[in-house]
Design a protein around this motif. Structure first.
Motif, PDB file in Angstrom:
ATOM      1  N   UNK A  20       0.803  -1.228   0.000  1.00 55.95           N
ATOM      2  CA  UNK A  20       0.000   0.000   0.000  1.00 55.95           C
ATOM      3  C   UNK A  20       0.834   1.276   0.000  1.00 55.95           C
ATOM      4  N   UNK A  21       2.114   1.200   0.367  1.00 57.01           N
ATOM      5  CA  UNK A  21       2.907   2.413   0.553  1.00 57.01           C
ATOM      6  C   UNK A  21       3.916   2.622  -0.566  1.00 57.01           C
ATOM      7  N   UNK A  22       4.077   3.914  -0.930  1.00 56.43           N
ATOM      8  CA  UNK A  22       5.037   4.272  -1.962  1.00 56.43           C
ATOM      9  C   UNK A  22       5.791   5.531  -1.533  1.00 56.43           C
ATOM     10  N   UNK A  23       7.068   5.598  -1.890  1.00 55.92           N
ATOM     11  CA  UNK A  23       7.887   6.783  -1.682  1.00 55.92           C
ATOM     12  C   UNK A  23       8.232   7.374  -3.047  1.00 55.92           C
ATOM     13  N   UNK A  24       7.830   8.621  -3.259  1.00 55.57           N
ATOM     14  CA  UNK A  24       8.103   9.321  -4.511  1.00 55.57           C
ATOM     15  C   UNK A  24       9.228  10.327  -4.278  1.00 55.57           C
ATOM     16  N   UNK A  25      10.239  10.290  -5.131  1.00 62.03           N
ATOM     17  CA  UNK A  25      11.414  11.159  -4.987  1.00 62.03           C
ATOM     18  C   UNK A  25      11.371  12.239  -6.068  1.00 62.03           C
ATOM     19  N   UNK A  26      11.257  13.519  -5.625  1.00 64.38           N
ATOM     20  CA  UNK A  26      11.185  14.646  -6.539  1.00 64.38           C
ATOM     21  C   UNK A  26      12.395  15.550  -6.355  1.00 64.38           C
ATOM     22  N   UNK A  27      12.826  16.188  -7.433  1.00 66.39           N
ATOM     23  CA  UNK A  27      13.920  17.149  -7.370  1.00 66.39           C
ATOM     24  C   UNK A  27      13.347  18.554  -7.284  1.00 66.39           C
ATOM     25  N   UNK A  28      13.672  19.260  -6.200  1.00 66.67           N
ATOM     26  CA  UNK A  28      13.196  20.625  -6.010  1.00 66.67           C
ATOM     27  C   UNK A  28      13.796  21.526  -7.081  1.00 66.67           C
ATOM     28  N   UNK A  29      12.933  22.269  -7.795  1.00 63.70           N
ATOM     29  CA  UNK A  29      13.393  23.087  -8.926  1.00 63.70           C
ATOM     30  C   UNK A  29      14.335  24.197  -8.492  1.00 63.70           C
ATOM     31  N   UNK A  30      14.197  24.689  -7.247  1.00 63.28           N
ATOM     32  CA  UNK A  30      15.030  25.807  -6.785  1.00 63.28           C
ATOM     33  C   UNK A  30      16.279  25.331  -6.057  1.00 63.28           C
ATOM     34  N   UNK A  31      16.085  24.449  -5.055  1.00 64.25           N
ATOM     35  CA  UNK A  31      17.244  24.012  -4.255  1.00 64.25           C
ATOM     36  C   UNK A  31      18.011  22.865  -4.894  1.00 64.25           C
ATOM     37  N   UNK A  32      17.422  22.237  -5.896  1.00 65.95           N
ATOM     38  CA  UNK A  32      18.011  21.084  -6.581  1.00 65.95           C
ATOM     39  C   UNK A  32      18.166  19.877  -5.646  1.00 65.95           C
ATOM     40  N   UNK A  33      17.532  19.910  -4.482  1.00 63.17           N
ATOM     41  CA  UNK A  33      17.592  18.812  -3.537  1.00 63.17           C
ATOM     42  C   UNK A  33      16.468  17.801  -3.809  1.00 63.17           C
ATOM     43  N   UNK A  34      16.715  16.538  -3.441  1.00 60.65           N
ATOM     44  CA  UNK A  34      15.703  15.497  -3.583  1.00 60.65           C
ATOM     45  C   UNK A  34      14.771  15.531  -2.384  1.00 60.65           C
ATOM     46  N   UNK A  35      13.479  15.585  -2.663  1.00 62.38           N
ATOM     47  CA  UNK A  35      12.467  15.600  -1.616  1.00 62.38           C
ATOM     48  C   UNK A  35      11.625  14.323  -1.717  1.00 62.38           C
ATOM     49  N   UNK A  36      11.430  13.665  -0.584  1.00 61.04           N
ATOM     50  CA  UNK A  36      10.688  12.396  -0.570  1.00 61.04           C
ATOM     51  C   UNK A  36       9.278  12.625  -0.043  1.00 61.04           C
ATOM     52  N   UNK A  37       8.307  12.079  -0.747  1.00 56.86           N
ATOM     53  CA  UNK A  37       6.917  12.134  -0.324  1.00 56.86           C
ATOM     54  C   UNK A  37       6.413  10.701  -0.171  1.00 56.86           C
ATOM     55  N   UNK A  38       5.974  10.370   1.037  1.00 53.98           N
ATOM     56  CA  UNK A  38       5.493   9.013   1.312  1.00 53.98           C
ATOM     57  C   UNK A  38       3.985   9.023   1.416  1.00 53.98           C
ATOM     58  N   UNK A  39       3.353   8.176   0.607  1.00 52.97           N
ATOM     59  CA  UNK A  39       1.895   8.119   0.547  1.00 52.97           C
ATOM     60  C   UNK A  39       1.430   6.679   0.672  1.00 52.97           C
ATOM     61  N   UNK A  40       0.174   6.514   1.100  1.00 52.54           N
ATOM     62  CA  UNK A  40      -0.435   5.190   1.232  1.00 52.54           C
ATOM     63  C   UNK A  40      -1.750   5.160   0.476  1.00 52.54           C
ATOM     64  N   UNK A  41      -1.922   4.116  -0.371  1.00 49.93           N
ATOM     65  CA  UNK A  41      -3.121   3.989  -1.217  1.00 49.93           C
ATOM     66  C   UNK A  41      -3.795   2.648  -0.972  1.00 49.93           C
ATOM     67  N   UNK A  42      -5.120   2.608  -1.202  1.00 51.49           N
ATOM     68  CA  UNK A  42      -5.870   1.354  -1.069  1.00 51.49           C
ATOM     69  C   UNK A  42      -5.501   0.388  -2.197  1.00 51.49           C
ATOM     70  N   UNK A  43      -5.302   0.920  -3.408  1.00 59.19           N
ATOM     71  CA  UNK A  43      -4.914   0.083  -4.558  1.00 59.19           C
ATOM     72  C   UNK A  43      -3.652   0.689  -5.166  1.00 59.19           C
ATOM     73  N   UNK A  44      -2.538   0.399  -4.552  1.00 54.89           N
ATOM     74  CA  UNK A  44      -1.274   1.012  -4.952  1.00 54.89           C
ATOM     75  C   UNK A  44      -0.902   0.668  -6.390  1.00 54.89           C
ATOM     76  N   UNK A  45      -1.127  -0.599  -6.817  1.00 55.67           N
ATOM     77  CA  UNK A  45      -0.739  -1.018  -8.162  1.00 55.67           C
ATOM     78  C   UNK A  45      -1.426  -0.174  -9.230  1.00 55.67           C
ATOM     79  N   UNK A  46      -2.717   0.098  -9.044  1.00 59.40           N
ATOM     80  CA  UNK A  46      -3.450   0.906 -10.016  1.00 59.40           C
ATOM     81  C   UNK A  46      -2.865   2.309 -10.104  1.00 59.40           C
ATOM     82  N   UNK A  47      -2.485   2.890  -8.975  1.00 62.84           N
ATOM     83  CA  UNK A  47      -1.915   4.237  -8.956  1.00 62.84           C
ATOM     84  C   UNK A  47      -0.576   4.260  -9.688  1.00 62.84           C
ATOM     85  N   UNK A  48       0.287   3.282  -9.413  1.00 64.26           N
ATOM     86  CA  UNK A  48       1.591   3.218 -10.078  1.00 64.26           C
ATOM     87  C   UNK A  48       1.440   3.041 -11.579  1.00 64.26           C
ATOM     88  N   UNK A  49       0.491   2.206 -12.005  1.00 61.48           N
ATOM     89  CA  UNK A  49       0.252   2.018 -13.439  1.00 61.48           C
ATOM     90  C   UNK A  49      -0.270   3.306 -14.071  1.00 61.48           C
TER      91      UNK A  49
END
Length: 490
Positions: free
Chosen positions: A431-460
């Motif tokens: 159910x849980x996924x960690x998405x890694x984004x690059x901040x456009x200003x600081x150029x740092x990687x920011x992690x966002x952790x989310x939980x979904x009922x149907x994770x596979x459908x969201x990833x697809x």
């Protein structure tokens, strides 16, 4: 362009274990199978009606007759001698039997019981076809002896030579061997298969053709793998072309047959043919082709296109560039690879489920992959955005994937990133996924952790939107699509 083709093949009947030559004629709409037969071309045939006679098996001597000709000589079976001790109920006077010659339909003469019923027609003269040379155009003339010799089925066991036939008269009918239509298989929504029914066992240099209604040819055999593949490609191309030409509902990207591999704990692996369709927002799985509008409402299963993932099995991914190039160009692999390696793809759906399908040709596999890319692109262009409920640190949020702006997570708006800012992800497979984004200003990687009922459908869905975004930036891909009706200006 749909193919027209003709040639000689062998037709094998699994029920009778018999094989005989046939002529194949492929047109845009149908595959016609012709069998060699003897027809009367001039003169007058005997008008004596067919007769049904009964043979009674003797304690010694069998049925009391000998026959000549047969399918192996491409001529009808004839009774060459009837022994005078035999009594045929319903036939003719016993004193005339030794000089008769009859066409006959013989039913299981060797294995029949004490009483055998056959249909015969009396001829006063020897028919000309018994004097024709063996074989036929394009066939091997060395496979049998003259049909004037006994076929080997002697049902008396004492005498084998028939009396000399009378001299032919001036009005004797003329006979010729000709290819006559035996089976005509319509190709609209038909399918072909090189595999034994219900299994993953591949037949060598053989295949069957099945009409949409379920009727099928017997097994078509060819001398070489190249010849078999050539016919298989030509028939498959006509089937695909006809199917796409005759689709009545709009927004159909592609449809056709594929064989689904199934795992059963009691019987092990099995397979069954399914009719697949990419239409509008859905991927359909049917047991049989949808002919009417009502049929489209009765699929076995449907999936949202943007929530499924198409995957070619690793066996056909690029371990060497040459093989991958041939696959994507729709070219065939070598006969050795055909005989040993199935051509498969999987449809990965929500909650970790999947369907695995097998096709007959590498070109089929390439068509399905390209069709899925097109269908998903069209659907993402249509919906533009998709939202899913999720949670983060106990807070219920709305996660939106938008074709124009990228990713947004909001209760109000907590954060937003473009597609290009997504640099990686990882998940727990549940159910849980960690998405890694690059901040456009600081150029740092920011992690966002989310939980979904149907994770596979969201990833697809994320995969579908990113793939469509990348495709939309390729002018050649955009111009090749018919979604908008016109090419976009670059």
């Amino acid at each position: 362009m749909l193919a027209t083709k003709s040639g000689i093949a062998l037709l094998y009947n699994e029920d009778t274990n018999n094989t005989y030559d046939v002529c194949l004629k492929l047109t845009k709409d149908a595959l016609t199978i012709q069998k060699l037969d003897v027809i009367c071309t001039s003169g007058t045939e005997s008008q004596v009606n067919h007769r049904t006679v009964v043979l009674r098996r003797q304690a010694t001597g069998g049925l009391g007759l000998s026959i000549k000709g047969g399918a192996e000589h491409n001529v009808p079976v004839v009774i060459s001698k009837i022994f005078k001790d035999q009594f045929l109920s319903g036939c003719m006077a016993p004193d005339l039997l030794p000089v008769t010659l009859c066409f006959c339909q013989v039913h299981l003469l060797r294995t029949a019981g004490d009483e055998v019923t056959i249909t015969v027609r009396y001829l006063r003269e020897v028919p000309s076809f018994l004097k024709l040379p063996l074989g036929s155009p394009g066939l091997d003339h060395s496979r049998g002896s003259s049909p004037l010799f006994d076929s080997g089925l002697h049902l008396n066991g004492n005498e084998t030579n028939a009396p000399s036939p009378p001299s032919p008269s001036a009005n004797e009918p003329k006979y010729e061997k000709r290819w006559l239509d035996a089976v005509c298989m319509p190709l609209l929504m038909a399918r072909v298969s090189r595999y034994k029914a219900g299994t993953d066992k591949l037949r060598s240099n053989c295949f069957q053709v099945f009409a949409s209604g379920g009727t099928c040819t017997n097994i078509l055999q060819f001398c070489t793998a190249a010849e078999s593949t050539d016919w298989l490609q030509a028939i498959s191309a006509n089937i695909n072309g006809l199917t796409q030409e005759n689709v009545s509902p709009s927004h159909i990207v592609h449809m056709g047959w594929a064989c689904e591999s199934l795992e059963d704990s009691t019987v092990g692996r099995s397979s069954t043919f399914k009719f697949l369709a990419l239409r509008g927002p859905y991927f359909f799985i049917f047991k049989k082709p949808p002919i009417s509008s009502a049929d489209w409402g009765k699929p076995e299963t449907t999936y949202n296109l943007y929530e499924v993932l198409f995957k070619v099995h690793k066996l056909w991914m690029a371990e060497d560039c040459w093989l991958q190039a041939r696959l994507y160009l729709g070219l065939e692999h070598s006969p050795e690879q055909q005989d040993n390696e199935p051509l498969c793809f999987s449809i990965l759906v929500g909650h970790g489920q999947s369907h695995t399908f097998r096709v007959e040709l590498a070109s089929d596999l390439a068509i399905w992959e390209k069709s899925f890319q097109r269908a998903v692109f069209f659907e993402v262009q249509r919906i533009q955005s998709k939202s899913y409920m999720c949670s983060s640190q106990g807070t219920v949020l709305c996660f939106t994937i938008d074709f124009g702006s990228g990713f947004t997570c909001s209760e109000s708006i907590l954060w937003r990133y473009k597609f290009s800012q997504l640099k990686g992800s990882s998940d727990d497979g549940k159910t849980r996924v960690k998405l890694l984004f690059k901040n456009a200003e600081s150029k740092q990687i920011e992690m966002k952790e989310l939980e979904f009922a149907n994770l596979t459908a969201v990833l697809h869905c994320i995969h579908s939107f990113i793939a469509a975004k990348v495709a939309s930036m390729d002018p050649l891909f955009v111009c090749s699509q018919s979604f908008s009706g016109n090419c976009m200006n670059s």
